[in-house]
Design a protein around this motif. Structure first.
Motif, mmCIF file in Angstrom:
data_model
loop_
_atom_site.group_PDB
_atom_site.id
_atom_site.type_symbol
_atom_site.label_atom_id
_atom_site.label_comp_id
_atom_site.label_asym_id
_atom_site.label_seq_id
_atom_site.Cartn_x
_atom_site.Cartn_y
_atom_site.Cartn_z
ATOM 1 N N ALA A 48 0.822 -1.209 0.000
ATOM 2 C CA ALA A 48 0.000 0.000 0.000
ATOM 3 C C ALA A 48 0.859 1.264 0.000
ATOM 4 O O ALA A 48 0.616 2.198 -0.785
ATOM 5 N N LEU A 49 1.862 1.300 0.843
ATOM 6 C CA LEU A 49 2.684 2.499 0.971
ATOM 7 C C LEU A 49 3.589 2.716 -0.237
ATOM 8 O O LEU A 49 4.030 3.840 -0.491
ATOM 9 N N ASP A 50 3.857 1.660 -0.983
ATOM 10 C CA ASP A 50 4.696 1.760 -2.186
ATOM 11 C C ASP A 50 3.891 2.108 -3.436
ATOM 12 O O ASP A 50 4.444 2.139 -4.537
ATOM 13 N N ARG A 51 2.626 2.393 -3.290
ATOM 14 C CA ARG A 51 1.756 2.524 -4.452
ATOM 15 C C ARG A 51 2.259 3.562 -5.463
ATOM 16 O O ARG A 51 2.355 3.284 -6.663
ATOM 17 N N ASP A 52 2.594 4.751 -5.007
ATOM 18 C CA ASP A 52 3.048 5.797 -5.931
ATOM 19 C C ASP A 52 4.316 5.375 -6.658
ATOM 20 O O ASP A 52 4.461 5.588 -7.866
ATOM 21 N N GLU A 53 5.248 4.786 -5.928
ATOM 22 C CA GLU A 53 6.503 4.332 -6.532
ATOM 23 C C GLU A 53 6.245 3.200 -7.524
ATOM 24 O O GLU A 53 6.891 3.127 -8.580
ATOM 25 N N ARG A 54 5.308 2.333 -7.193
ATOM 26 C CA ARG A 54 4.973 1.206 -8.067
ATOM 27 C C ARG A 54 4.416 1.684 -9.411
ATOM 28 O O ARG A 54 4.824 1.210 -10.479
ATOM 29 N N ILE A 55 3.513 2.656 -9.368
ATOM 30 C CA ILE A 55 2.930 3.197 -10.599
ATOM 31 C C ILE A 55 3.979 3.969 -11.386
ATOM 32 O O ILE A 55 4.054 3.872 -12.619
ATOM 33 N N LYS A 56 4.812 4.711 -10.689
ATOM 34 C CA LYS A 56 5.870 5.480 -11.352
ATOM 35 C C LYS A 56 6.835 4.552 -12.084
ATOM 36 O O LYS A 56 7.247 4.822 -13.221
ATOM 37 N N LYS A 57 7.200 3.447 -11.460
ATOM 38 C CA LYS A 57 8.133 2.502 -12.063
ATOM 39 C C LYS A 57 7.554 1.915 -13.343
ATOM 40 O O LYS A 57 8.259 1.802 -14.360
ATOM 41 N N GLN A 58 6.284 1.550 -13.319
ATOM 42 C CA GLN A 58 5.669 0.961 -14.511
ATOM 43 C C GLN A 58 5.525 1.995 -15.625
ATOM 44 O O GLN A 58 5.656 1.670 -16.809
ATOM 45 N N THR A 59 5.252 3.230 -15.257
ATOM 46 C CA THR A 59 5.173 4.307 -16.260
ATOM 47 C C THR A 59 6.523 4.508 -16.927
ATOM 48 O O THR A 59 6.614 4.722 -18.145
ATOM 49 N N THR A 60 7.572 4.389 -16.125
ATOM 50 C CA THR A 60 8.929 4.523 -16.667
ATOM 51 C C THR A 60 9.223 3.391 -17.648
ATOM 52 O O THR A 60 9.833 3.608 -18.704
ATOM 53 N N TYR A 61 8.783 2.177 -17.321
ATOM 54 C CA TYR A 61 8.983 1.052 -18.223
ATOM 55 C C TYR A 61 8.387 1.353 -19.603
ATOM 56 O O TYR A 61 8.994 1.062 -20.636
ATOM 57 N N LEU A 62 7.183 1.932 -19.620
ATOM 58 C CA LEU A 62 6.503 2.206 -20.886
ATOM 59 C C LEU A 62 7.214 3.259 -21.708
ATOM 60 O O LEU A 62 7.120 3.266 -22.944
ATOM 61 N N GLY A 63 7.959 4.134 -21.036
ATOM 62 C CA GLY A 63 8.636 5.204 -21.746
ATOM 63 C C GLY A 63 10.007 4.842 -22.266
ATOM 64 O O GLY A 63 10.643 5.613 -23.002
#
Length: 219
Positions: A203-218
Motif C-alpha cells: 500500500a505504501l509503495d503505491r506511488d513508486e509502483r505506478i511510477k516505475k511501470q510508467t517509466t517502463y513504458l517510456g
C-alpha cells in the motif's frame, strides 16, 4: 495435474470458509450441465479447525458470494487515495488475512481485498460485475496472497510487479522445512504478521509502483 487441462474445460474451486462451498459448487455444476465443454470440476480445500467467518464483517456479506468466483472482503474507503488490489486465495492465507482486517483499517491502508474462489466462475459473470470487482487497470496495481505457488496465480492476468509484492508458499523457490501448523505458515510467510507487513509495504509503495511501470513504458 488439473492445472494442465485446457482452459474453460475445467472449473477449479478454492475454498477458505465452510459457507463458500455449496454456492460455488452448485454454480460450477450448473455451468457444467449447460456447457458440454466443461467436463471436470475440481474442489481444492483444506478442513482446518477454522471458525466460520462472521460474514457481516465482509464487504460482500452475501452468503452466496462465492458463486460469483471473486468477491470483496474489504472495499476501498471512499474519499481516500486508493492503494491497490489484494487478491487472496487459500484457507490459511485468507483466514490469517481476515484476522488482520481491523489492523489494516486502523492503519489507514486503503486497499481492496478480494477473495479468489474461482477464476472460471468469475470469468462467467457480467462485464459490469467483473469491472466493479477487478477492473482491467487492477493488474498493474495488484498483489496476491496464496497458499499456492508462483507458477499458478489465482488470476491469469497479473501485472509486471505482482510477483515482487506477493506472498506464496514457494516465495524462495525452496521446499518448506516442516513442523507445526504455525511453524509451516511462518516458513511460508503466510502468518498474520507477515501478511499485514506485506500489505502495508504494498500500500505504501503505491506511488513508486505506478511510477516505475510508467517509466517502463517510456523506455
Amino acid at each position: 495435474v488439473w492445472k494442465l487441462f485446457p482452459r474453460d474445460q475445467v472449473i477449479t474451486l478454492y475454498f477458505w470458509d465452510y459457507n463458500d462451498v455449496a454456492p460455488a459448487y452448485f454454480a460450477a455444476a450448473s455451468i457444467a450441465a449447460r456447457e458440454p465443454k466443461v467436463g471436470i470440476i475440481v474442489l481444492e480445500f483444506a478442513r482446518p479447525d477454522f471458525k466460520v467467518v462472521d460474514r457481516s464483517i465482509l464487504a460482500d456479506s452475501d452468503l452466496k458470494a462465492s458463486s460469483k468466483g471473486f468477491y470483496m472482503i474489504k472495499d476501498f474507503d471512499q474519499g481516500k487515495p486508493k492503494q491497490g488490489y489484494v487478491l487472496v486465495q487459500g484457507s490459511s492465507s485468507t483466514n490469517n488475512l481476515v484476522s488482520q482486517l481491523d489492523k489494516i483499517e486502523t492503519s489507514g491502508l486503503n486497499v481492496r481485498i478480494i477473495s479468489a474462489i474461482s477464476e472460471e466462475l468469475f470469468n462467467r459473470q457480467t462485464k459490469a460485475y467483473k469491472q466493479s470487482i477487478l477492473p482491467d487497470s487492477a493488474i498493474y496495481d495488484m498483489m496476491i496472497i496464496s497458499t499456492g505457488t508462483k507458477r499458478f496465480w489465482p488470476s491469469s492476468r497479473v501485472g509486471p510487479l505482482t510477483d515482487e509484492y506477493s506472498l506464496v508458499s514457494d516465495w524462495n523457490d525452496e521446499w518448506l522445512t516442516g513442523g507445526s501448523e504455525a511453524e509451516i505458515l511462518k516458513d511460508a510467510r503466510l502468518d498474520p504478521d507477515t501478511i499485514f507487513n506485506a500489505i502495508q509495504r504494498f500500500a505504501l509503495d503505491r506511488d513508486e509502483r505506478i511510477k516505475k511501470q510508467t517509466t517502463y513504458l517510456g523506455e
